[in-house]
Structure formats: C-alpha cells, structure tokens
Design a protein around this motif. Structure first.
Motif, PDB file in Angstrom:
ATOM      1  N   PRO A  98       8.870   9.432   8.140  1.00 32.21           N
ATOM      2  CA  PRO A  98       8.384  10.424   7.168  1.00 32.21           C
ATOM      3  C   PRO A  98       7.600   9.791   6.029  1.00 32.21           C
ATOM      4  CG  PRO A  98      10.691  10.834   7.731  1.00 32.21           C
ATOM      5  CD  PRO A  98      10.332   9.519   8.343  1.00 32.21           C
ATOM      6  N   LEU A  99       6.426  10.355   5.743  1.00 32.83           N
ATOM      7  CA  LEU A  99       5.566   9.941   4.628  1.00 32.83           C
ATOM      8  C   LEU A  99       5.176   8.462   4.700  1.00 32.83           C
ATOM      9  CD1 LEU A  99       7.226  11.854   1.649  1.00 32.83           C
ATOM     10  CD2 LEU A  99       5.016  12.350   2.708  1.00 32.83           C
ATOM     11  N   VAL A 100       4.997   7.945   5.897  1.00 33.93           N
ATOM     12  CA  VAL A 100       4.690   6.523   6.044  1.00 33.93           C
ATOM     13  C   VAL A 100       3.353   6.158   5.388  1.00 33.93           C
ATOM     14  CG1 VAL A 100       3.557   6.742   8.296  1.00 33.93           C
ATOM     15  CG2 VAL A 100       4.715   4.602   7.700  1.00 33.93           C
ATOM     16  N   GLY A 101       2.445   7.130   5.246  1.00 35.54           N
ATOM     17  CA  GLY A 101       1.147   6.835   4.634  1.00 35.54           C
ATOM     18  C   GLY A 101       1.068   7.151   3.151  1.00 35.54           C
ATOM     19  N   PHE A 102       2.205   7.475   2.531  1.00 36.70           N
ATOM     20  CA  PHE A 102       2.166   7.923   1.135  1.00 36.70           C
ATOM     21  C   PHE A 102       1.712   6.815   0.191  1.00 36.70           C
ATOM     22  CE2 PHE A 102       3.878   9.004  -3.032  1.00 36.70           C
ATOM     23  CZ  PHE A 102       3.507  10.334  -3.151  1.00 36.70           C
ATOM     24  N   HIS A 103       2.054   5.575   0.473  1.00 33.55           N
ATOM     25  CA  HIS A 103       1.663   4.483  -0.414  1.00 33.55           C
ATOM     26  C   HIS A 103       0.143   4.336  -0.459  1.00 33.55           C
ATOM     27  CE1 HIS A 103       1.262   0.292  -1.918  1.00 33.55           C
ATOM     28  NE2 HIS A 103       2.344   0.612  -2.613  1.00 33.55           N
TER      29      HIS A 103
END
Length: 348
Positions: A98-103
């Motif tokens: 989940p949200l692995v690309g948020f950074h």
C-alpha cells in the motif's frame, strides 16, 4: 526556490489526519472517518493482499513521518535555489504494498514540481483519496497533481519502479529523459546465533509484514554453520495466524508441494518454509538461507551484491544496516536503491 510553505503545511495536516484516523481505528472508536474507512474496505476487496491491518500500518508510518519537525529536518540537508519553472515529473508506481509510491509523490511536490502519476492497477484508490485531502487543505495543489490511466506522456522527467523485466522497458522508453529507474531488490538478514528472542521476533515483522511483498521485506537470511533454527522458529511462532490469509496459504501450500516433489531439503513450521538457496528473491511464504564461514567474508559478499539488496538487517546496525523489526519503518531520507530522489528533482 524554497519548498512551498503551504504544500508543507498541507502534508503536515495530512500526517495528523492519518495519525488520528489510525488511532481511532485501532481503538475501535465510533468517531472514525466513515468515508475513509469505506475506501480502505474497497481497497481490500480489490486487492486481497491489502488487508486493513497492512493498510493501517502503512498509513500510521506516514502519519508518524509527516510532522513539521521531521520535514524541516529532512529539508535542512538540501539547498532549494531552483529558479526555473516547475517540471512535470511522471511517476510510474508499483503496486506491491500500500502507498509504495507515496515517497516519490511527496518528493516531487515538495521540490516544487508537478506530479503526473500512473498508478498500478493493484493500488489505484488510496493515493487519489489522499490527494483529494491535500487539495482540500491547499487548493493550488490541484494544478500540480495529475493521474493518467493510459500512456504516460508530456513529462519532463520520470521516476519508474518495476521488475527487472519492466525496468528494461523503462530504460528504452524513458531513456531520453532525466530518470530514476528502479528494478527488483530484496532485503537480507545476517544472524549470528546470539540474537535474543525479542530480536528474532522482530525479524518476523521484517519477514511477514505485507506478506513479504515489499523490497524491504527480508527474503534471505545468512546464518553461521551449525545454526539452531529451532530458536528462530520458536520466536516466529507468534506470526502463525498469517496462514489463515487465503492468498498467503495458497502460496505456502504450492511452494511447499513443489519443493517436496522436487525432493529439496526444506525446514517448515506450518506457515513458513526455509530453503537453502543461493538466491536472494524467495517466493511468498518462503525465506531462503545460506551458511557463512565468517562475517568478514560475508560482508564482502554482500558488498558485491549491493545492486540487488535494499536493506541488510543485523543486530550490529552499523553503517547502512537496519535493526531487527525496522525495515518497514524507513525515514524520509531512506531513499529506494540509495538514489537521492530529492536531489535528483532539485537538479531538473
């Protein structure tokens, strides 16, 4: 160009929102945001790997990171003197956790640039929802956040994350633009046999969180000759409930059957298979292991594999090594593949 103050404030508000939401969920409060709760349920129905527990864990980590203190400390390492117009940065996001690309999303916006995100079909709900919240806090972000369904076009630079196979495609397709392209990586743990039971239990978090689907999950352990695996299995027993997750159980049954039919020697505790293997990337429900003669030689071996390793976990935690139980709690300056995303963006 200094970081957008209002953008920072929006992310700080998002951090507080996530922290409050998770606290209420964990405490079974009736005051929890019903819309967000429904979003999480929708995500879980769409992708069986994204359980409520794992989604809340991811949200809680981001809530803890997105504080004014953390963001200011992070920014203190950079010089924001860019004077050119904001660039549009395409982000091709993975969907393994989940949200692995948020950074990447965070870095692009706080560097003053524009996001054009291509979401994975496995994780296409959470980020748009959080983006909507950010835009409510800072309406100007509506002009700097975009999502694309089809082909990624009209961008000035790209950050793309995928497998080794898709990485080759990314290099071909995006090679003429400034880019960060990430491929497969795995994380490993170095055990000495002197670990405490608490340390080995914490290693279970590194192995089982997100069902082992992340590049920061430990998929390989290195152990000394004559290592006592009973101590490890005893410490990991607290994670036995994972076998009741049907997708994980299907992988466990399949991989165990394949190894037994192939007459591989395996160790098994009913929910995790340990297999001696030189590889780093083990299947779900399996952790590979290798023996080592001495730590000095092992460190040299790991250095040679640096391009394939995301994290090294050990009790020593020297240099870039990570403590047991901490792989899924990276700080803001823990960049994937060791490439400084923020510095890359500030140079555009």
């Amino acid at each position: 160009m200094a970081p957008y103050i209002k953008t920072i404030e929006a992310f700080v508000k998002l951090g507080k929102y996530l922290t409050d939401f998770c606290d209420k969920c964990y405490s079974k409060s009736t005051q929890v945001d019903a819309e967000f709760k429904e979003i999480i349920s929708k995500v879980g129905h769409h992708n069986g790997w994204f359980t409520e527990d794992n989604i809340l864990f991811s949200l809680k980590q981001w809530g803890d990171l997105l504080t004014e203190e953390n963001l200011k400390d992070w920014f203190s390492h950079y010089t924001f003197n860019k004077t050119s117009e904001p660039k549009t940065v395409g982000i091709v996001m993975a969907g393994n956790i989940p949200l692995v690309g948020f950074h990447d999303f965070l870095c692009v916006l706080l560097s003053g640039n524009k996001v054009l995100a291509k979401l994975s079909s496995n994780d296409k709900v959470l980020l748009p929802y959080l983006s909507k919240y950010l835009i409510q806090q800072e309406p100007s972000l509506a002009d700097r956040i975009g999502f694309v369904e089809g082909k990624l076009e009209n961008f000035d630079a790209v950050i793309a994350t995928g497998s080794n196979n898709t990485g080759r495609y990314f290099e071909y397709y995006f090679g003429n633009k400034p880019n960060i392209i990430r491929k497969n990586r795995n994380s490993v743990a170095v055990l000495t046999g002197n670990e405490t039971e608490e340390e080995l239990k914490s290693l279970g978090e590194d192995i089982f969180r997100y069902y082992g689907l992340g590049c920061r999950n430990v998929s390989k352990i290195y152990v000394p000759k004559e290592y006592d695996f009973d101590a490890l299995f005893k410490a990991l027993y607290d994670y036995n409930e994972i076998i009741h997750q049907h997708k994980y159980a299907n992988n466990y049954d399949y991989n165990k059957a394949v190894y037994l039919m192939s007459q591989f020697k395996i160790l098994d505790n009913g929910f995790l298979v340990l297999k001696e293997d030189k590889g780093l990337s083990s299947p779900i429900s399996v952790v590979f292991y290798s023996y080592y003669d001495d730590e000095t030689s092992l460190r040299k071996e790991l250095e040679a594999l640096e391009e394939q390793i995301q994290c090294v976990v050990s009790s020593k935690s020297t240099g870039n090594e990570v403590k047991f139980g901490e792989t899924q709690k990276p700080s803001l300056n823990d960049y994937a593949d060791g490439v400084d995303t923020m510095e890359f963006l500030l140079q555009l």
